[in-house]
Design a protein around this motif. Structure first.
Motif, short mmCIF file in Angstrom:
data_model
loop_
_atom_site.label_atom_id
_atom_site.label_comp_id
_atom_site.label_asym_id
_atom_site.label_seq_id
_atom_site.Cartn_x
_atom_site.Cartn_y
_atom_site.Cartn_z
N ARG A 120 0.83 -1.20 0.00
CA ARG A 120 0.00 0.00 0.00
C ARG A 120 0.86 1.25 0.00
O ARG A 120 1.84 1.34 0.77
N LEU A 121 0.48 2.18 -0.87
CA LEU A 121 1.06 3.51 -0.88
C LEU A 121 0.01 4.44 -0.27
O LEU A 121 -1.07 4.62 -0.85
N GLU A 122 0.28 5.00 0.88
CA GLU A 122 -0.72 5.83 1.57
C GLU A 122 -0.85 7.21 0.94
O GLU A 122 -1.94 7.75 0.84
N SER A 123 0.26 7.79 0.53
CA SER A 123 0.25 9.13 -0.07
C SER A 123 1.34 9.14 -1.15
O SER A 123 2.51 9.39 -0.86
N ALA A 124 0.92 8.85 -2.37
CA ALA A 124 1.89 8.64 -3.44
C ALA A 124 2.69 9.90 -3.75
O ALA A 124 2.17 11.03 -3.70
N ALA A 125 3.96 9.70 -4.08
CA ALA A 125 4.86 10.79 -4.45
C ALA A 125 5.50 10.46 -5.80
O ALA A 125 5.65 9.28 -6.14
N PRO A 126 5.90 11.47 -6.57
CA PRO A 126 6.54 11.20 -7.87
C PRO A 126 7.75 10.29 -7.76
O PRO A 126 8.04 9.53 -8.71
N SER A 127 8.44 10.32 -6.63
CA SER A 127 9.62 9.45 -6.44
C SER A 127 9.25 7.97 -6.39
O SER A 127 10.13 7.10 -6.46
N GLN A 128 7.96 7.69 -6.25
CA GLN A 128 7.51 6.30 -6.21
C GLN A 128 7.11 5.78 -7.59
O GLN A 128 6.65 4.64 -7.72
N THR A 129 7.30 6.59 -8.61
CA THR A 129 7.13 6.13 -9.98
C THR A 129 8.15 5.04 -10.25
O THR A 129 9.36 5.27 -10.12
N SER A 130 7.65 3.85 -10.61
CA SER A 130 8.55 2.71 -10.74
C SER A 130 7.75 1.51 -11.26
O SER A 130 6.54 1.59 -11.44
N VAL A 131 8.45 0.42 -11.48
CA VAL A 131 7.79 -0.85 -11.75
C VAL A 131 7.93 -1.69 -10.49
O VAL A 131 9.02 -1.83 -9.94
N TYR A 132 6.81 -2.22 -10.03
CA TYR A 132 6.79 -2.97 -8.79
C TYR A 132 6.61 -4.46 -9.09
O TYR A 132 5.68 -4.86 -9.82
N PHE A 133 7.51 -5.27 -8.53
CA PHE A 133 7.46 -6.71 -8.73
C PHE A 133 7.21 -7.40 -7.40
O PHE A 133 7.84 -7.09 -6.40
N CYS A 134 6.31 -8.36 -7.45
CA CYS A 134 6.08 -9.24 -6.32
C CYS A 134 6.75 -10.58 -6.63
O CYS A 134 6.83 -10.99 -7.81
N ALA A 135 7.26 -11.24 -5.62
CA ALA A 135 7.89 -12.54 -5.81
C ALA A 135 7.53 -13.44 -4.64
O ALA A 135 7.15 -12.97 -3.57
N SER A 136 7.67 -14.74 -4.87
CA SER A 136 7.46 -15.69 -3.78
C SER A 136 8.52 -16.77 -3.85
O SER A 136 9.14 -16.99 -4.91
N SER A 137 8.77 -17.45 -2.73
CA SER A 137 9.72 -18.55 -2.71
C SER A 137 9.29 -19.54 -1.63
O SER A 137 8.60 -19.17 -0.68
N PRO A 138 9.71 -20.80 -1.76
CA PRO A 138 9.29 -21.81 -0.78
C PRO A 138 9.74 -21.48 0.64
O PRO A 138 9.04 -21.76 1.60
N GLY A 139 10.93 -20.90 0.76
CA GLY A 139 11.47 -20.48 2.04
C GLY A 139 12.10 -19.13 1.89
O GLY A 139 12.12 -18.54 0.80
N GLN A 140 12.64 -18.62 2.98
CA GLN A 140 13.18 -17.25 2.96
C GLN A 140 14.57 -17.23 2.33
O GLN A 140 15.49 -17.85 2.85
N GLY A 141 14.70 -16.45 1.22
CA GLY A 141 16.00 -16.18 0.62
C GLY A 141 16.68 -17.41 0.07
O GLY A 141 16.05 -18.37 -0.32
N ALA A 142 18.04 -17.34 -0.02
CA ALA A 142 18.83 -18.46 -0.53
C ALA A 142 18.72 -19.63 0.43
O ALA A 142 18.67 -19.42 1.63
#
Lengths: 109, 114
Positions: free
Chosen positions: B77-99
């Motif tokens: 969630r972006l509560e109060s969007a700012a121009p600096s938040q212009t970007s491409v947002y990626f979600c990812a998942s994995s079976p466990g945390q990290g490597a």
């Protein structure tokens, strides 16, 4: 956090072997080395991962010397479809999983 | 098997507006992540959830909040969007945390804040 350094860009021709090296001088004992590939407008895709020595799968090989301060991703006989950005990651998980700046590989006909 | 899905694909916001980016995975993965990617740059971790019920800050958490709604869903969630938040947002998942766990990425949400 282990910081990584990769070449910004590389050019190759179809059918050649491409080697991309990543430097990670302050890698920690528990850190793994992982490489991802990203095409434009897509999310990254896992290529290969290793801890030490050599790992090979159907698309690439990963060479890690004994001191683990660097690693080399090897792509055999590249094609035009291998044109992408390649990221080297070093970490043991969670917030320590940091993407490097990436290497933009261009494969020419 | 859809993998990781994200909605919306594109969004334009005005400065100060709020919005929620949705992410869902159908691989029964424990860990989920939100990244942002600015033009010509690598990915930076915003927040992650090692398992259902837990969330932690990543490299660039300021201006964002997350909710791990259940094992499948992780929203940003972006509560109060700012121009600096212009970007491409990626979600990812994995079976466990990290490597050594492989991360599976969604197609991304392209956000523009004017």
């Amino acid at each position: 956090l282990a910081k990584t350094t990769q070449p910004i860009s590389m050019d190759s021709y179809e059918g050649q072997e491409v080697n991309i090296t990543c430097s990670h001088n302050n890698i920690a004992t528990n850190d793994y080395i992982t490489w991802y590939q990203q095409f434009p407008s897509q999310g990254p895709r896992f290529i290969i991962q290793g801890y030490k020595t050599k790992v090979t799968n159907e698309v690439a090989s990963l060479f890690i010397p004994a001191d683990r301060k660097s690693s080399t991703l090897s792509l055999p006989r590249v094609s035009l479809s291998d044109t992408a950005v390649y990221y080297c990651l070093v970490g043991d998980g969670g917030q320590n999983f940091v993407f490097g700046p990436g290497t933009r590989l261009s494969v020419l006909p | 098997n859809a993998g990781v899905t994200q909605t919306p694909k594109f969004q334009v916001l005005k400065t100060g507006q709020s919005m929620t980016l949705q992410c869902a995975q159908d691989m029964n993965h424990n860990s989920m992540y939100w990244y942002r990617q600015d033009p010509g740059m690598g990915l930076r971790l915003i927040y992650y959830s090692a398992s259902e019920g837990t969330t932690d800050k990543g490299e660039v958490p300021n201006g964002y909040n997350v909710s791990r709604l259940n094992k499948r869903e992780f929203s940003l969630r972006l509560e109060s969007a700012a121009p600096s938040q212009t970007s491409v947002y990626f979600c990812a998942s994995s079976p466990g945390q990290g490597a050594p766990y492989e991360q599976y990425f969604g197609p991304g949400t392209r956000l523009t804040v004017t």
